[in-house]
Scaffold this motif. Structure first.
Motif, short mmCIF file in Angstrom:
data_model
loop_
_atom_site.label_atom_id
_atom_site.label_comp_id
_atom_site.label_asym_id
_atom_site.label_seq_id
_atom_site.Cartn_x
_atom_site.Cartn_y
_atom_site.Cartn_z
N TYR A 169 0.10 67.44 26.57
CA TYR A 169 -0.38 66.76 26.02
C TYR A 169 -1.83 66.21 25.07
CZ TYR A 169 -1.95 65.92 31.19
OH TYR A 169 -1.38 64.75 32.38
N ASN A 170 -0.41 67.17 24.08
CA ASN A 170 -0.95 67.45 22.04
C ASN A 170 -2.22 68.17 22.26
OD1 ASN A 170 -0.36 67.47 19.39
ND2 ASN A 170 -1.25 64.87 19.26
N VAL A 171 -2.76 69.16 23.06
CA VAL A 171 -4.13 69.29 22.70
C VAL A 171 -4.19 70.14 21.18
CG1 VAL A 171 -5.59 70.59 23.42
CG2 VAL A 171 -4.21 69.52 25.22
N THR A 172 -4.81 69.67 20.50
CA THR A 172 -5.46 70.00 19.19
C THR A 172 -6.40 70.33 18.89
OG1 THR A 172 -5.26 68.08 17.45
CG2 THR A 172 -3.20 69.37 17.76
N PHE A 173 -7.95 70.46 19.58
CA PHE A 173 -9.34 69.86 20.12
C PHE A 173 -9.47 70.27 21.82
CE2 PHE A 173 -8.17 65.97 19.88
CZ PHE A 173 -8.82 65.10 20.42
N TRP A 174 -10.83 71.03 21.54
CA TRP A 174 -11.47 70.61 22.66
C TRP A 174 -12.67 70.69 22.39
CZ3 TRP A 174 -7.04 73.93 21.12
CH2 TRP A 174 -7.47 75.07 20.89
N PRO A 175 -13.73 70.50 23.79
CA PRO A 175 -13.00 69.60 24.96
C PRO A 175 -12.53 68.18 24.84
CG PRO A 175 -15.38 68.91 25.13
CD PRO A 175 -15.35 70.16 23.75
N MET A 176 -11.72 68.10 25.58
CA MET A 176 -10.44 66.97 25.30
C MET A 176 -10.29 66.60 27.51
SD MET A 176 -6.28 66.52 23.79
CE MET A 176 -6.13 66.09 25.51
N ILE A 177 -10.86 65.37 27.76
CA ILE A 177 -10.49 64.77 28.29
C ILE A 177 -8.62 64.08 28.56
CG2 ILE A 177 -11.26 63.40 30.57
CD1 ILE A 177 -12.67 66.49 29.63
N ALA A 178 -7.88 64.70 30.17
CA ALA A 178 -7.11 63.06 30.33
C ALA A 178 -7.09 62.72 31.13
CB ALA A 178 -5.89 64.01 30.37
N ILE A 179 -6.55 61.15 31.29
CA ILE A 179 -6.76 60.40 32.28
C ILE A 179 -5.12 59.90 32.68
CG2 ILE A 179 -7.74 59.01 33.91
CD1 ILE A 179 -10.33 60.05 32.95
N ASP A 180 -4.91 60.52 34.38
CA ASP A 180 -3.67 60.17 34.74
C ASP A 180 -2.71 60.81 33.74
OD1 ASP A 180 -2.61 59.29 37.03
OD2 ASP A 180 -2.34 57.51 35.97
N GLY A 181 -2.72 61.47 33.60
CA GLY A 181 -1.66 62.41 32.65
C GLY A 181 -0.79 60.96 31.31
N ARG A 182 -1.98 60.58 31.10
CA ARG A 182 -1.54 59.29 30.10
C ARG A 182 -2.67 58.72 29.44
NH1 ARG A 182 -0.95 53.73 33.26
NH2 ARG A 182 -2.00 55.00 34.44
N TYR A 183 -3.99 58.86 29.34
CA TYR A 183 -4.23 58.90 28.25
C TYR A 183 -5.07 59.87 28.08
CZ TYR A 183 -3.97 54.25 30.72
OH TYR A 183 -2.73 52.91 30.96
N ILE A 184 -5.90 59.95 27.16
CA ILE A 184 -6.98 60.74 26.61
C ILE A 184 -8.04 60.46 25.37
CG2 ILE A 184 -5.09 62.62 26.10
CD1 ILE A 184 -5.03 62.27 23.24
N THR A 185 -8.99 61.62 26.43
CA THR A 185 -10.32 61.46 24.75
C THR A 185 -11.12 61.84 24.51
OG1 THR A 185 -12.25 59.24 24.57
CG2 THR A 185 -11.80 60.69 27.05
N SER A 186 -12.01 62.34 24.06
CA SER A 186 -12.74 63.62 23.83
C SER A 186 -14.25 62.62 23.22
CB SER A 186 -12.90 64.53 22.99
OG SER A 186 -12.62 63.62 21.87
#
Length: 223
Positions: A169-186
């Motif tokens: 998911y290329n998580v480099t910061f948090w909190p981060m939210i992923a939707i349906d394995g495709r979309y990410i936002t924070s």
């Protein structure tokens, strides 16, 4: 004078248009959210999987927690909600293993907010294994059973899975939210199109609005 008024009026319209183009209610890909280049496999079937990447030590995750919990409750059976405690370095490994041990023992719903409270209100950093063991024992958890699970191969596998998901998911910061394995936002990303200063709860509310839109988008695309 009339010509100057026309120029000012046109400038005002442009400004309004720019403001309208950047809104959590109408989020833009690459601004308030991103689409992963490689979609990740989800396990929710016909439902939408929503995944939060967080850490117990993170103050922003702590502030987001009650607002996110209320949002998840509102969604009901429309989503499958998951949490993934991210890794950083050895100093936070006890907290990460604490999370996955509670998850493995079926105690996460009961003690999740208690861990946040211990860290951010009581200032218990839970930075060592013994500190974690003492904490859960005070919560009425069987200490030895917890230790055995904490040190088990099963929990180690969950930690490795979390690390793999962070890469996917290329998580480099948090909190981060992923939707349906495709979309990410924070919360910070959901505010990218705004120029006004906001407090943290307002940023979180914007992120939840973006999540509403992405959830509807993912549902429509599943049909």
């Amino acid at each position: 004078m009339r010509f100057l008024k026309k120029i000012l009026f046109a400038a005002a319209l442009c400004t309004a248009a720019l403001g309208a183009s950047a809104s959590p209610a109408e989020p833009k890909n690459g601004v308030e959210y991103d689409t992963l280049a490689t979609p990740q496999v989800t396990e929710a079937g016909k439902k939408i999987e929503v995944t939060e990447f967080f850490a117990y030590y993170c103050p922003h995750c702590n502030v987001l927690e009650p607002q996110l919990a209320a949002w998840v409750k509102k969604q009901g059976d429309n989503i499958v909600f998951k949490r993934v405690h991210v890794s950083r370095d050895d100093s936070v490994t006890p907290q990460q293993r604490l999370f996955f041990t509670l998850q493995a023992m079926g105690l996460l719903d009961k003690l999740h907010t208690s861990v946040f409270h211990a860290m951010h209100v009581e200032r218990n950093r839970l930075a060592t294994d013994d500190a974690v063991f003492d904490f859960v024992a005070k919560q009425g958890v069987d200490r030895q059973k917890f230790i055995d699970t904490y040190r088990s191969m099963g929990v180690s596998a969950r930690v490795r899975r979390a690390d793999a998901m962070m890469q996917g998911y290329n998580v480099t910061f948090w909190p981060m939210i992923a939707i349906d394995g495709r979309y990410i936002t924070s919360p910070s990303q959901a505010d990218q199109g705004s120029k006004s200063a906001k407090n943290e709860e307002q940023l979180n509310a914007q992120a939840l609005t973006v999540m509403d839109v992405l959830l509807a988008k993912a549902k429509a695309e599943k049909k």
